[in-house]
Design a protein around this motif. Structure first.
Motif, PDB file in Angstrom:
ATOM      1  N   VAL A  76      12.920  45.724 -59.544  1.00  0.00           N
ATOM      2  CA  VAL A  76      12.908  46.071 -58.123  1.00  0.00           C
ATOM      3  C   VAL A  76      13.958  45.271 -57.367  1.00  0.00           C
ATOM      4  O   VAL A  76      14.046  44.057 -57.481  1.00  0.00           O
ATOM      5  N   GLY A  77      14.762  45.988 -56.586  1.00  0.00           N
ATOM      6  CA  GLY A  77      15.727  45.341 -55.717  1.00  0.00           C
ATOM      7  C   GLY A  77      16.883  44.686 -56.430  1.00  0.00           C
ATOM      8  O   GLY A  77      17.616  43.923 -55.827  1.00  0.00           O
ATOM      9  N   SER A  78      17.055  44.963 -57.719  1.00  0.00           N
ATOM     10  CA  SER A  78      18.115  44.296 -58.469  1.00  0.00           C
ATOM     11  C   SER A  78      18.889  45.295 -59.297  1.00  0.00           C
ATOM     12  O   SER A  78      18.765  45.327 -60.501  1.00  0.00           O
ATOM     13  N   PRO A  79      19.682  46.166 -58.658  1.00  0.00           N
ATOM     14  CA  PRO A  79      20.428  47.147 -59.420  1.00  0.00           C
ATOM     15  C   PRO A  79      21.413  46.499 -60.373  1.00  0.00           C
ATOM     16  O   PRO A  79      22.009  45.471 -60.049  1.00  0.00           O
ATOM     17  N   ALA A  80      21.573  47.093 -61.543  1.00  0.00           N
ATOM     18  CA  ALA A  80      22.505  46.554 -62.526  1.00  0.00           C
ATOM     19  C   ALA A  80      23.931  46.737 -62.030  1.00  0.00           C
ATOM     20  O   ALA A  80      24.237  47.634 -61.276  1.00  0.00           O
ATOM     21  N   VAL A  81      24.799  45.869 -62.463  1.00  0.00           N
ATOM     22  CA  VAL A  81      26.205  45.954 -62.098  1.00  0.00           C
ATOM     23  C   VAL A  81      26.968  46.419 -63.322  1.00  0.00           C
ATOM     24  O   VAL A  81      27.184  45.648 -64.244  1.00  0.00           O
ATOM     25  N   ARG A 119      22.597  51.048 -72.106  1.00  0.00           N
ATOM     26  CA  ARG A 119      23.259  50.650 -70.874  1.00  0.00           C
ATOM     27  C   ARG A 119      24.756  50.960 -70.921  1.00  0.00           C
ATOM     28  O   ARG A 119      25.368  51.212 -69.903  1.00  0.00           O
ATOM     29  N   ASP A 120      25.327  50.913 -72.115  1.00  0.00           N
ATOM     30  CA  ASP A 120      26.735  51.258 -72.281  1.00  0.00           C
ATOM     31  C   ASP A 120      26.828  52.403 -73.275  1.00  0.00           C
ATOM     32  O   ASP A 120      26.815  52.203 -74.487  1.00  0.00           O
ATOM     33  N   GLU A 121      26.936  53.606 -72.745  1.00  0.00           N
ATOM     34  CA  GLU A 121      26.940  54.807 -73.587  1.00  0.00           C
ATOM     35  C   GLU A 121      28.265  55.002 -74.313  1.00  0.00           C
ATOM     36  O   GLU A 121      28.379  55.882 -75.167  1.00  0.00           O
ATOM     37  N   SER A 122      29.285  54.206 -73.972  1.00  0.00           N
ATOM     38  CA  SER A 122      30.571  54.347 -74.650  1.00  0.00           C
ATOM     39  C   SER A 122      30.576  53.687 -76.024  1.00  0.00           C
ATOM     40  O   SER A 122      31.485  53.921 -76.822  1.00  0.00           O
ATOM     41  N   GLY A 139      11.924  46.786 -67.380  1.00  0.00           N
ATOM     42  CA  GLY A 139      12.951  47.466 -66.610  1.00  0.00           C
ATOM     43  C   GLY A 139      14.293  47.453 -67.303  1.00  0.00           C
ATOM     44  O   GLY A 139      15.335  47.583 -66.667  1.00  0.00           O
ATOM     45  N   GLU A 140      14.273  47.304 -68.631  1.00  0.00           N
ATOM     46  CA  GLU A 140      15.513  47.215 -69.396  1.00  0.00           C
ATOM     47  C   GLU A 140      15.675  48.424 -70.311  1.00  0.00           C
ATOM     48  O   GLU A 140      14.715  49.098 -70.670  1.00  0.00           O
ATOM     49  N   ARG A 141      16.913  48.660 -70.709  1.00  0.00           N
ATOM     50  CA  ARG A 141      17.228  49.654 -71.723  1.00  0.00           C
ATOM     51  C   ARG A 141      17.936  48.963 -72.875  1.00  0.00           C
ATOM     52  O   ARG A 141      18.472  47.855 -72.701  1.00  0.00           O
ATOM     53  N   PRO A 142      18.001  49.598 -74.032  1.00  0.00           N
ATOM     54  CA  PRO A 142      18.822  49.028 -75.110  1.00  0.00           C
ATOM     55  C   PRO A 142      20.270  48.869 -74.655  1.00  0.00           C
ATOM     56  O   PRO A 142      20.738  49.584 -73.765  1.00  0.00           O
ATOM     57  N   HIS A 143      20.969  47.935 -75.257  1.00  0.00           N
ATOM     58  CA  HIS A 143      22.358  47.694 -74.864  1.00  0.00           C
ATOM     59  C   HIS A 143      23.230  48.908 -75.144  1.00  0.00           C
ATOM     60  O   HIS A 143      24.111  49.255 -74.372  1.00  0.00           O
ATOM     61  N   THR A 199      23.215  53.071 -77.190  1.00  0.00           N
ATOM     62  CA  THR A 199      22.337  54.159 -77.611  1.00  0.00           C
ATOM     63  C   THR A 199      21.633  53.791 -78.905  1.00  0.00           C
ATOM     64  O   THR A 199      22.265  53.291 -79.850  1.00  0.00           O
ATOM     65  N   VAL A 200      20.348  54.013 -78.946  1.00  0.00           N
ATOM     66  CA  VAL A 200      19.557  53.794 -80.160  1.00  0.00           C
ATOM     67  C   VAL A 200      19.091  55.155 -80.661  1.00  0.00           C
ATOM     68  O   VAL A 200      18.539  55.952 -79.908  1.00  0.00           O
ATOM     69  N   ARG A 201      19.337  55.420 -81.921  1.00  0.00           N
ATOM     70  CA  ARG A 201      18.915  56.675 -82.534  1.00  0.00           C
ATOM     71  C   ARG A 201      17.981  56.354 -83.704  1.00  0.00           C
ATOM     72  O   ARG A 201      18.304  55.535 -84.558  1.00  0.00           O
ATOM     73  N   LEU A 202      16.828  56.985 -83.710  1.00  0.00           N
ATOM     74  CA  LEU A 202      15.825  56.781 -84.759  1.00  0.00           C
ATOM     75  C   LEU A 202      15.640  58.078 -85.526  1.00  0.00           C
ATOM     76  O   LEU A 202      15.403  59.129 -84.936  1.00  0.00           O
ATOM     77  N   VAL A 203      15.743  57.990 -86.848  1.00  0.00           N
ATOM     78  CA  VAL A 203      15.461  59.127 -87.723  1.00  0.00           C
ATOM     79  C   VAL A 203      14.212  58.800 -88.527  1.00  0.00           C
ATOM     80  O   VAL A 203      14.158  57.770 -89.214  1.00  0.00           O
ATOM     81  N   VAL A 204      13.202  59.644 -88.419  1.00  0.00           N
ATOM     82  CA  VAL A 204      11.949  59.477 -89.164  1.00  0.00           C
ATOM     83  C   VAL A 204      11.827  60.681 -90.109  1.00  0.00           C
ATOM     84  O   VAL A 204      11.622  61.805 -89.650  1.00  0.00           O
ATOM     85  N   VAL A 205      11.958  60.444 -91.403  1.00  0.00           N
ATOM     86  CA  VAL A 205      11.941  61.546 -92.359  1.00  0.00           C
ATOM     87  C   VAL A 205      10.547  61.722 -92.951  1.00  0.00           C
ATOM     88  O   VAL A 205       9.727  60.792 -92.963  1.00  0.00           O
ATOM     89  N   SER A 206      10.298  62.917 -93.461  1.00  0.00           N
ATOM     90  CA  SER A 206       8.964  63.257 -93.975  1.00  0.00           C
ATOM     91  C   SER A 206       8.873  63.189 -95.492  1.00  0.00           C
ATOM     92  O   SER A 206       7.809  63.485 -96.051  1.00  0.00           O
ATOM     93  N   ASP A 207       9.952  62.800 -96.173  1.00  0.00           N
ATOM     94  CA  ASP A 207       9.941  62.874 -97.644  1.00  0.00           C
ATOM     95  C   ASP A 207      10.520  61.626 -98.305  1.00  0.00           C
ATOM     96  O   ASP A 207      10.990  61.686 -99.437  1.00  0.00           O
TER      97      ASP A 207
END
Length: 547
Positions: free
Chosen positions: A6-11, A233-236, A293-297, A299-307
């Motif tokens: 609250v009240g602390s936007p990221a820069v 937070r950094d999608e690049s 109020g945080e996100r991963p630094h 992109t995090v991608r999780l693959v959950v396989v069934s076999d």
């Protein structure tokens, strides 16, 4: 979206790091931005200096901003987060009869979790009131204490109030994660049982969506796989890939005589350590970040396989598609029983050996028959000699054949499990198996590879392990790594030279055995470690020449 402070936007882009040095002070690669840790009033600018032993913050306008210890400067709106839902709402699952799983989470558990997350003593974090200028990383520090101090500075910059707040929050979540693991284990999900695997996939997707993930189901011949993604937070930056599975080796009905039970500091039950505990812990780590109020630094991608438990014959293709562009790969398999991560794995291959003979009456016309069972037995003796080469191990896991005692067997087969220390041993042994020929006139021998994973060799230096070890030290944990005998989906990236570590799941023992269990006292440390690892920038893990 995760709730914000609250009240602390990221820069955005507030701080960058120079090219990293060989020390264990974590430094981002190629100018990656550090997390926008200081939330600012627009008038002043702060500069953060990280030496091997200290982190000092000064403000250009004469204002000092401390970002290392919890304080009253910002409040996290944890109660409003969807993360509480991830671990506090009911679990939808099926029992062997197809009904909802027994032991689903209760309203009381939800209330307790929400109360824990909104405890003022734990929801207060420090957010510096000034933007952050470029971080300065000092020259290599020679002693371990300096290494930990440098890592602590990096972690504190990315997540104000760490490690105290992070570890405390992990402890408040541990009970909910324990219950989540038990609920997942009560949803039986043996390999090949598509309806039950799909029901569990939907339950997992619902839980992870509550932590901010997007989720999609990928159809598979024996049950759907899952692909989940969290915005960074950094999608690049290249994504961080995590691999897991939701199938188990346990047949439907196992819960009847082996229910999920908690006793003497352990949770036992089919699949608790391999790997429903790991899935629950990751959900808890992402819930923790969301409630901060945080996100991963990145992109995090999780693959959950069934076999996975049958070698990922279809899931492997899905994992391989996610490897392109990945910065690093983490596995949710259980660690070594003492908690060490897995830094390498042997290769593995499942082979079906099929022998065809000729049926005949065992008394009247035995001379007209060709016994497939006898041929298979002799072939297995030969195979054992072939597999006795250095770097190769063989397990004859299943044998079947014949029909009756008075009938010469017309067909027999064996399923073999092979383990390889090196890629060369794997190639040599499989070539030998492919050249098997029948010993008896009229018999035929066929070798079929059912699934195969390449050997993942130990990596010299292992900067990813150094980074994780430093983060663990900041959190008061002693952590190391060692090669493992079993194989898994991390063999795929590891064999290709991608920075890879496995064993981020629940600490315990007894995978595939009736004494399978997880240690309850190790749930909170794993939640905190994973949360920190997701939120803190990665150092450079590969030379530019490696790609």
């Amino acid at each position: 979206m995760s709730p914000q402070i609250v009240g602390s936007p990221a820069v955005p882009g507030a701080a960058t790091e120079p090219a990293p040095t060989p020390v264990t002070v974590p430094a981002a690669t190629d100018g990656e931005a550090l997390a926008a840790a200081a939330k600012a009033a627009p008038a002043t600018t702060a500069a953060t200096t990280v030496t091997g032993t200290t982190a000092a913050t000064t403000a250009a306008g004469g204002t000092a901003a401390a970002a290392a210890a919890p304080g009253p400067s910002a409040q996290v709106t944890a109660a409003k987060s969807g993360a509480a839902k991830a671990l506090g709402t009911k679990a939808a699952g099926v029992t062997a009869a197809g009904t909802k799983a027994a032991g689903a989470r209760t309203a009381a558990a939800t209330s307790a979790l929400t109360s824990a997350l909104t405890n003022p003593a734990l929801t207060t974090v420090v957010a510096a009131k000034t933007p952050v200028a470029k971080a300065v990383v000092a020259k290599p520090a020679a002693d371990p204490a300096a290494t930990v101090a440098g890592a602590a500075a990096t972690v504190t910059t990315a997540l104000p109030g760490v490690p105290q707040a992070l570890s405390a929050r992990a402890r408040t979540l541990a009970g909910a994660v324990r219950r989540r693991c038990a609920d997942l284990a009560r949803i039986e999900s043996p390999s090949g049982d598509a309806p039950r695997l799909d029901a569990l996939a939907e339950e997992l997707a619902a839980g992870f969506r509550s932590t901010g993930a997007t989720a999609r189901r990928e159809p598979g011949p024996a049950g759907d796989h899952l692909v989940l993604e969290w915005e960074g937070r950094d999608e690049s930056l290249p994504h961080l890939l995590i691999v897991g599975h939701h199938d188990t080796v346990w047949p439907v009905g196992t819960l009847t005589d082996w229910p999920v039970t908690e006793q003497d500091g352990r949770l036992t039950g089919p699949g608790v350590v391999d790997m429903k505990g790991g899935l629950a812990i990751l959900e808890g780590a992402l819930a923790l970040l969301a409630d901060l109020g945080e996100r991963p630094h990145r992109t995090v991608r999780l693959v959950v396989v069934s076999d996975e438990e049958v070698g990922s014959p279809d899931g492997r293709l899905l994992v391989e598609r996610q490897l392109r562009g990945a910065a690093a790969v983490l596995g949710l398999e259980p660690p070594h029983p003492d908690g060490r991560l897995k830094t390498a794995r042997r290769g593995s291959t499942r082979v079906r050996l099929t022998v065809t003979g000729r049926e005949a009456h065992a008394g009247n016309d035995a001379q007209d028959g060709v016994s497939a069972v006898d041929e298979l037995v002799d072939q297995l003796v030969l195979v054992r000699d072939l597999a006795g080469q250095p770097g190769t191990e063989l397990n004859a896991g299943r044998i079947s054949g014949g029909s009756r005692a008075n009938v010469i067997a017309g067909r027999a087969e064996a399923e073999l499990g092979l383990r390889f220390a090196t890629v060369e041993a794997q190639r040599r042994t499989l070539d030998n198996l492919a050249r098997l020929t029948a010993l008896r006139p009229g018999a035929r021998v066929r070798t079929e590879v059912l699934s195969s994973r390449p050997a993942w060799p130990e990596r010299t230096g292992n900067p990813l392990l150094r980074h994780v070890r430093s983060l663990a030290a900041v959190l008061g944990q002693h952590l190391d790594g060692a090669p493992a005998g079993g194989a898994g989906d991390t063999n795929l990236p590891g064999s290709r030279g991608l920075p890879t570590l496995d064993g981020f799941g629940a600490v315990g023992a007894g995978a595939h055995a009736r004494h399978e269990y997880i240690r309850l006292d190790q749930i909170a440390p794993r939640i905190a470690l994973l949360a920190a690892l997701l939120a803190v920038p990665l150092p450079r893990l590969r030379d530019r020449a490696e790609g």
